[in-house]
Structure formats: C-alpha cells, structure tokens
Design a protein around this motif. Structure first.
Motif, PDB file in Angstrom:
ATOM      1  N   ILE A  60       4.478  -5.545   2.714  1.00 20.27           N
ATOM      2  CA  ILE A  60       3.389  -4.808   2.076  1.00 20.27           C
ATOM      3  C   ILE A  60       3.223  -5.281   0.638  1.00 20.27           C
ATOM      4  O   ILE A  60       4.200  -5.397  -0.102  1.00 20.27           O
ATOM      5  CB  ILE A  60       3.675  -3.289   2.108  1.00 20.27           C
ATOM      6  CG1 ILE A  60       3.810  -2.801   3.552  1.00 20.27           C
ATOM      7  CG2 ILE A  60       2.591  -2.516   1.370  1.00 20.27           C
ATOM      8  CD1 ILE A  60       4.326  -1.379   3.674  1.00 20.27           C
ATOM      9  N   GLN A  61       1.989  -5.551   0.226  1.00 19.63           N
ATOM     10  CA  GLN A  61       1.702  -5.946  -1.140  1.00 19.63           C
ATOM     11  C   GLN A  61       2.020  -4.787  -2.096  1.00 19.63           C
ATOM     12  O   GLN A  61       1.853  -3.610  -1.742  1.00 19.63           O
ATOM     13  CB  GLN A  61       0.233  -6.335  -1.285  1.00 19.63           C
ATOM     14  CG  GLN A  61      -0.127  -7.627  -0.565  1.00 19.63           C
ATOM     15  CD  GLN A  61       0.424  -8.847  -1.305  1.00 19.63           C
ATOM     16  OE1 GLN A  61       0.073  -9.096  -2.458  1.00 19.63           O
ATOM     17  NE2 GLN A  61       1.285  -9.593  -0.638  1.00 19.63           N
ATOM     18  N   THR A  62       2.469  -5.132  -3.317  1.00 14.18           N
ATOM     19  CA  THR A  62       2.879  -4.101  -4.268  1.00 14.18           C
ATOM     20  C   THR A  62       2.090  -4.169  -5.566  1.00 14.18           C
ATOM     21  O   THR A  62       1.756  -5.254  -6.057  1.00 14.18           O
ATOM     22  CB  THR A  62       4.373  -4.222  -4.606  1.00 14.18           C
ATOM     23  OG1 THR A  62       4.641  -5.543  -5.098  1.00 14.18           O
ATOM     24  CG2 THR A  62       5.232  -3.946  -3.403  1.00 14.18           C
ATOM     25  N   VAL A  63       1.827  -2.978  -6.099  1.00 18.68           N
ATOM     26  CA  VAL A  63       1.247  -2.825  -7.435  1.00 18.68           C
ATOM     27  C   VAL A  63       2.158  -1.876  -8.197  1.00 18.68           C
ATOM     28  O   VAL A  63       2.543  -0.835  -7.665  1.00 18.68           O
ATOM     29  CB  VAL A  63      -0.168  -2.211  -7.377  1.00 18.68           C
ATOM     30  CG1 VAL A  63      -0.743  -2.080  -8.796  1.00 18.68           C
ATOM     31  CG2 VAL A  63      -1.086  -3.014  -6.491  1.00 18.68           C
ATOM     32  N   VAL A  64       2.502  -2.233  -9.424  1.00 18.79           N
ATOM     33  CA  VAL A  64       3.246  -1.285 -10.255  1.00 18.79           C
ATOM     34  C   VAL A  64       2.406  -0.950 -11.473  1.00 18.79           C
ATOM     35  O   VAL A  64       1.626  -1.787 -11.969  1.00 18.79           O
ATOM     36  CB  VAL A  64       4.622  -1.823 -10.697  1.00 18.79           C
ATOM     37  CG1 VAL A  64       5.506  -2.099  -9.501  1.00 18.79           C
ATOM     38  CG2 VAL A  64       4.501  -3.053 -11.577  1.00 18.79           C
ATOM     39  N   VAL A  65       2.558   0.284 -11.941  1.00 18.48           N
ATOM     40  CA  VAL A  65       1.944   0.684 -13.199  1.00 18.48           C
ATOM     41  C   VAL A  65       3.059   0.766 -14.235  1.00 18.48           C
ATOM     42  O   VAL A  65       4.215   0.986 -13.900  1.00 18.48           O
ATOM     43  CB  VAL A  65       1.217   2.040 -13.069  1.00 18.48           C
ATOM     44  CG1 VAL A  65       0.001   1.911 -12.163  1.00 18.48           C
ATOM     45  CG2 VAL A  65       2.154   3.134 -12.548  1.00 18.48           C
ATOM     46  N   HIS A  66       2.693   0.577 -15.492  1.00 19.36           N
ATOM     47  CA  HIS A  66       3.729   0.629 -16.528  1.00 19.36           C
ATOM     48  C   HIS A  66       3.118   0.991 -17.867  1.00 19.36           C
ATOM     49  O   HIS A  66       1.925   0.770 -18.123  1.00 19.36           O
ATOM     50  CB  HIS A  66       4.453  -0.720 -16.630  1.00 19.36           C
ATOM     51  CG  HIS A  66       3.586  -1.855 -17.107  1.00 19.36           C
ATOM     52  ND1 HIS A  66       3.440  -2.182 -18.442  1.00 19.36           N
ATOM     53  CD2 HIS A  66       2.804  -2.734 -16.433  1.00 19.36           C
ATOM     54  CE1 HIS A  66       2.620  -3.209 -18.561  1.00 19.36           C
ATOM     55  NE2 HIS A  66       2.212  -3.568 -17.359  1.00 19.36           N
ATOM     56  N   SER A  67       3.960   1.550 -18.724  1.00 20.35           N
ATOM     57  CA  SER A  67       3.564   1.812 -20.104  1.00 20.35           C
ATOM     58  C   SER A  67       3.781   0.533 -20.906  1.00 20.35           C
ATOM     59  O   SER A  67       4.410  -0.421 -20.430  1.00 20.35           O
ATOM     60  CB  SER A  67       4.411   2.943 -20.687  1.00 20.35           C
ATOM     61  OG  SER A  67       5.750   2.493 -20.885  1.00 20.35           O
ATOM     62  N   THR A  68       3.307   0.525 -22.135  1.00 14.54           N
ATOM     63  CA  THR A  68       3.522  -0.646 -22.989  1.00 14.54           C
ATOM     64  C   THR A  68       5.008  -0.872 -23.257  1.00 14.54           C
ATOM     65  O   THR A  68       5.436  -2.011 -23.464  1.00 14.54           O
ATOM     66  CB  THR A  68       2.777  -0.490 -24.327  1.00 14.54           C
ATOM     67  OG1 THR A  68       3.157   0.763 -24.943  1.00 14.54           O
ATOM     68  CG2 THR A  68       1.264  -0.519 -24.119  1.00 14.54           C
ATOM     69  N   ALA A  69       5.805   0.195 -23.217  1.00 20.30           N
ATOM     70  CA  ALA A  69       7.242   0.071 -23.457  1.00 20.30           C
ATOM     71  C   ALA A  69       7.960  -0.636 -22.312  1.00 20.30           C
ATOM     72  O   ALA A  69       9.061  -1.157 -22.492  1.00 20.30           O
ATOM     73  CB  ALA A  69       7.856   1.455 -23.671  1.00 20.30           C
TER      74      ALA A  69
END
Length: 447
Positions: A26-35
């Motif tokens: 399964i393809q993955t997307v992650v979200v993240h903060s600038t930190a």
C-alpha cells in the motif's frame, strides 16, 4: 484493499504503521510538522506533507490540514496511530463525510468509550465486570458520601473525560472526601473542559490487566490474550508484559472470552483494549481504549500476528483473518518504554542523539524512529523507542532483556535506560510480584 494510506502521527508509531503498509503493498503518505521534517518516517514514506508548525494543535491535531492532505495526495484511508486524533470521534466522522476510511472504530463507539461513565454503563450491559461505584456523574457532596459509605472506603474520584491520572483523587475517609471531590472536579475542568466526575471503590494492591480485542464490525469478535501493565509512574505505563505473571490459564480464558463476546455484541470494528484492575482473583473494568496501544508489540510477539495488518484488513472490509481457535500463545514478551527523560527525576531531555545503537539477537525487537544525529524536539511525548523481548518463558525473556539493555546505547541525551537496568535485576520484578503502586514506592526509596 486500500490504495494509499495517510499516517496521521509521528515517531515510532508512524514508522511502525508505514512498515505494515509497505509489506501489504500500500502506498504511504505521512504528515509532519516543521519540527519533524528530518524524521525517519518522513524519509521513508512514498509522500509527505508538511501540515504546520511544531505545536500539536497547529499540526498533528489540525483536522482541516490532515483532511486537506488526504485530498491533495488522494489517500483513501487514514491510520491515526495512538494519541493525537486516534480517539477523536469528530475526526472519524469528518473523514467519513469525505469518503475517507478511518482505520479504527466508528465515531459512535469512540464517543461511548471515551466517556468514562457511559463506558462503564456499556461494559456492565455487555457483561463485563465493573468496579463498584456510582452509576453516573456525582456533583453533590451528600451524594458522594452516601455512595462512598455503601461501597466502603477508600474510594477514588475520577474525571469522566479523563486520562493520564488527571482529575483523579483518592479519599481514605469521609473527612477526605469533600476536598478530593472539589480538587478532582477542578482538575478535570481545567484539563478536559468537563468537570464531571464519578466515584469507584479504590482497590489497595491491584494489577493492571488489559485484554487485546478485535471486532470485524459484523458481529464477530476475538481476543489476543492479556497484557500486564502494572509497572506505572503517575498512571503512565513504563513496562508491559504478556502474558501476565499473575494469571493462570483458566482466568486468562475466562476474561478473554467475556471481552471477545462483548466486542461482538457491540458490533465493534477494529482494534481495542479493555482495561481492568485485578485483585484477589477478580477483574474490574476501568476503561476501553478504542485504538492501537503503545504496548501492542508484546501481543504480536506471543501470537505471531501483525495487529496493524489486522487493523487495515478489517477497515478495508476484509474481516478478521483469524478465528479464536486459531490464536495460540507462545512464550513470554516484555516491553520497556525508553523515554528521553532523566531516569530519576523524569525531567524531559530533548537534544541531539550523538550515538544510537540498538541491541540484536534472537527474540529482540526495537521500535524506534530515531537515529544517530537525530534531534529530539521538545514539543512532543518523550518516548524515543520501545525495546521488546520475547522468550520461550518468562525466565528466558528476562535473561534476554538484561542482555539487550546492556547493549542499548543512546548518547547525547538522558534516557530511562538506567532505570530498566535496575528493574531487571530486582527480585520482586524477577518474581513477577508487583502491583500498580510498586514502581512509585520503589522510586521513592531510591531518592
């Protein structure tokens, strides 16, 4: 099966979910903060989206930004991990309204189990044993005194919307009750925006036992055994193991069967954990977590079943991959939560990790998203990794744990590794003779 999953979390759990997705193709997307721009899960994901500045409220708790990230990347499902939005019913509802699958239970089930009073009522209705106490919120001192007199002192006052030990006070006598009630309500209102509290019998030396359950959403439920999470500091788990040293096979089967039936009757979908206090052979329901737990790897170690795979399978409509009779328990497993904290004062210790070396060998697993040169940000939970050890029995498991702790190296910051090296050599721990108060008493003696 899903085409693309967005992982709405960070750190070791984001990396854990990412690995499961990759195994399933399964393809993955992650979200993240600038930190977290340099975090390991960001580096390894197929796609990443920055959703805001370091504060959680502006990034990992920003529902609008996460939904926008789903729409931009075409993600058809979201795995929330644990913490942050994992038990947020509003988030689950909003995703559903956008035709995005929330990999977890329904918003309604999150709401029911997120309200401690309603959760207790529901558990009682489903045949789960509960701690004697009030049927609902208690607001008047007179009512509190009547209930306490009926169930007997000591009693504990808990925030209905609470967790993490906040809004929780013990009263040993009637004279203590008034101030305990006022303090608990004040803390609950400040911490959760809801000052509703309830009263329960306070058990003197209980174990904390939790049962891992799964439902397929169509009336089937199974359990994956129990975990013992009795080693705690300020109601925060430190060391978890499966199976519990305190239970025998008959007790394990009995409480597991009760929980599996309850989940089936509830029509629950996905992973959940039903938590109990256990004393003198009796189980008393305290809460249900409607998500994956930090300590899920010890269950995976003794069952050989990937619980994140199972979550994804159920959420995609594929149902459970196993029946109860297929689930076998093999050996013993222990997890130590390695935090970026001073091992005595537990003061957070953010900073740059100058050297990071994990142990290896048979039965050793380390779940961590850090690496040499990684900078621990000061904005989030202090967990930097989990050491999970499996053996054919508890004695072998403890032997491996001792060796693994000696091999584990984290330089540049303070960690709780020295605490675990002390604990693994303690006679009470070696004998499995501890309760939920043991660790705090041990730490008090060490000061």
């Amino acid at each position: 099966m899903f085409q693309k999953i967005l992982i709405a979390n960070r750190g070791e759990i984001a990396l854990r979910v990412l690995r499961a997705c990759k195994e399933l193709g399964i393809q993955t997307v992650v979200v993240h903060s600038t930190a977290d721009a340099d975090a390991m899960h960001v580096r390894l994901a197929d796609e990443s989206v920055c959703i805001g500045p370091p504060p959680s409220r502006d990034s990992y708790l920003n529902i609008h930004q996460i939904v926008a990230a789903c729409e931009i990347t075409g993600a058809d499902a979201v795995h929330p991990g644990y913490g942050f939005l994992s038990e947020n019913a509003k988030f689950a509802d909003i995703l559903a309204a956008h035709n995005i699958t929330f990999i977890g239970p329904s918003g309604d089930h999150i709401r029911i189990m997120g309200d401690k009073i309603e959760a207790k009522r529901t558990a009682k209705r489903l045949g789960i044993p509960v701690v004697p106490g009030s049927d609902g919120a208690v607001t008047e001192e007179k009512e509190a005194k009547r209930i306490a007199a009926e169930i007997g002192y000591p009693v504990i006052i808990k925030a209905s919307a609470g967790g993490g030990g906040r809004g929780m006070k013990v009263a040993h006598t009637e004279a203590d009750l008034e101030i305990a009630l006022q303090t608990a309500r004040s803390e609950a209102g400040a911490a959760f925006g809801d000052d509703a509290v309830y009263i329960e019998k306070y058990l003197q030396k209980p174990r904390h036992i939790e049962v891992q359950v799964f439902g397929d959403g169509f009336g089937r439920g199974v359990h994956f055994g129990e975990r013992d999470c009795s080693l705690q500091r300020r109601h925060q788990k430190v060391w978890e193991e499966a199976n519990s040293p305190a239970l025998n096979a008959e007790e394990r089967s009995r409480i597991g069967g009760i929980c599996a039936k309850a989940i089936a009757d509830l029509g629950y979908s996905g992973a959940g954990t039903i938590e109990f206090l256990y004393e003198n052979g009796e189980f008393y329901f305290i809460e249900m977590n409607t998500r994956l737990q930090v300590e899920h790897p010890v269950t995976e170690a003794i069952t050989g079943i990937d619980l994140v795979h199972e979550q994804i399978r159920v959420a995609s409509g594929g149902g459970l991959s196993v029946k109860q009779e297929d689930i076998k328990f093999n050996g013993h497993a222990i997890e130590c939560r390695i935090n970026a904290e001073d091992p005595r004062t537990f003061t957070p210790s953010p900073g740059t990790i100058t050297h990071f070396h994990t142990p290896g060998g048979l039965g050793i697993r380390v779940d961590s998203g850090v690496y040499s040169g990684y900078k621990i940000p000061p904005y989030y939970d202090s967990l930097i990794g989990k050491l999970i050890v499996h053996g054919r029995n508890r004695v072998e498991c403890m032997m491996r744990l001792r060796r693994a702790l000696d091999e584990f190296v984290v330089d540049g910051i303070k960690t709780t590794l020295p605490l675990f090296r002390d604990l693994v050599g303690n006679a009470d721990i070696a004998n499995g003779d501890y309760d939920i108060h043991w660790l705090e008493k041990y730490l008090a003696k060490e000061e």
